[in-house]
Design a protein around this motif. Structure first.
Motif, PDB file in Angstrom:
ATOM      1  N   LYS A  86      40.414  34.719  42.290  1.00  0.00           N
ATOM      2  CA  LYS A  86      41.162  34.293  43.439  1.00  0.00           C
ATOM      3  C   LYS A  86      40.431  34.513  44.631  1.00  0.00           C
ATOM      4  CE  LYS A  86      45.650  35.398  41.733  1.00  0.00           C
ATOM      5  NZ  LYS A  86      46.801  36.553  41.559  1.00  0.00           N
ATOM      6  N   ILE A  87      39.201  35.367  44.750  1.00  0.00           N
ATOM      7  CA  ILE A  87      38.315  35.535  45.696  1.00  0.00           C
ATOM      8  C   ILE A  87      36.887  35.103  45.644  1.00  0.00           C
ATOM      9  CG2 ILE A  87      39.656  37.695  46.419  1.00  0.00           C
ATOM     10  CD1 ILE A  87      37.312  39.407  44.946  1.00  0.00           C
ATOM     11  N   MET A  88      36.641  34.276  44.445  1.00  0.00           N
ATOM     12  CA  MET A  88      35.266  33.579  44.260  1.00  0.00           C
ATOM     13  C   MET A  88      35.075  32.387  45.268  1.00  0.00           C
ATOM     14  SD  MET A  88      35.028  33.782  40.213  1.00  0.00           S
ATOM     15  CE  MET A  88      34.717  35.286  39.563  1.00  0.00           C
ATOM     16  N   LYS A  89      34.108  32.327  46.077  1.00  0.00           N
ATOM     17  CA  LYS A  89      33.944  31.075  46.917  1.00  0.00           C
ATOM     18  C   LYS A  89      33.960  29.951  46.333  1.00  0.00           C
ATOM     19  CE  LYS A  89      31.113  29.859  50.758  1.00  0.00           C
ATOM     20  NZ  LYS A  89      29.914  30.504  51.379  1.00  0.00           N
ATOM     21  N   ALA A  90      33.340  29.870  45.151  1.00  0.00           N
ATOM     22  CA  ALA A  90      33.361  28.483  44.561  1.00  0.00           C
ATOM     23  C   ALA A  90      34.660  28.033  43.944  1.00  0.00           C
ATOM     24  CB  ALA A  90      32.277  28.736  43.075  1.00  0.00           C
ATOM     25  N   CYS A  91      35.598  29.009  43.911  1.00  0.00           N
ATOM     26  CA  CYS A  91      36.856  28.721  43.247  1.00  0.00           C
ATOM     27  C   CYS A  91      38.024  28.458  44.593  1.00  0.00           C
ATOM     28  CB  CYS A  91      37.443  29.810  42.434  1.00  0.00           C
ATOM     29  SG  CYS A  91      36.803  29.901  40.988  1.00  0.00           S
ATOM     30  N   THR A  92      37.666  28.848  45.715  1.00  0.00           N
ATOM     31  CA  THR A  92      38.764  28.895  46.724  1.00  0.00           C
ATOM     32  C   THR A  92      38.170  27.991  47.950  1.00  0.00           C
ATOM     33  OG1 THR A  92      37.406  30.765  47.775  1.00  0.00           O
ATOM     34  CG2 THR A  92      39.176  31.365  46.446  1.00  0.00           C
TER      35      THR A  92
END
Length: 67
Positions: free
Chosen positions: A59-65
């Motif tokens: 939820k906090i990973m830049k690549a995922c958000t």
């Protein structure tokens, strides 16, 4: 008997969970085996001990958000 107990305990494989990102869709998911294909990449190069840990960090990973 101690040898048999340690052999059984030593053979247990700890579960690992990975946050991966699909190269085509750019979507992140959690998998329970290390990816071996080039269509997905491990995000943050880490393995998590539990699926809950992986979900929380995803939820906090830049690549995922970012998408």
């Amino acid at each position: 008997m101690a040898i048999a107990v340690s052999a059984i305990g030593g053979s247990a494989v700890a579960a690992e969970f990975y946050v991966v990102r699909d190269a085509t869709t750019k979507k992140c998911t959690i998998v329970d085996t290390r990816p071996t294909t080039s269509t997905v990449t491990i995000v943050d190069n880490g393995a998590f001990k539990t699926q809950t840990e992986a979900e929380t960090d995803m939820k906090i990973m830049k690549a995922c958000t970012s998408n």
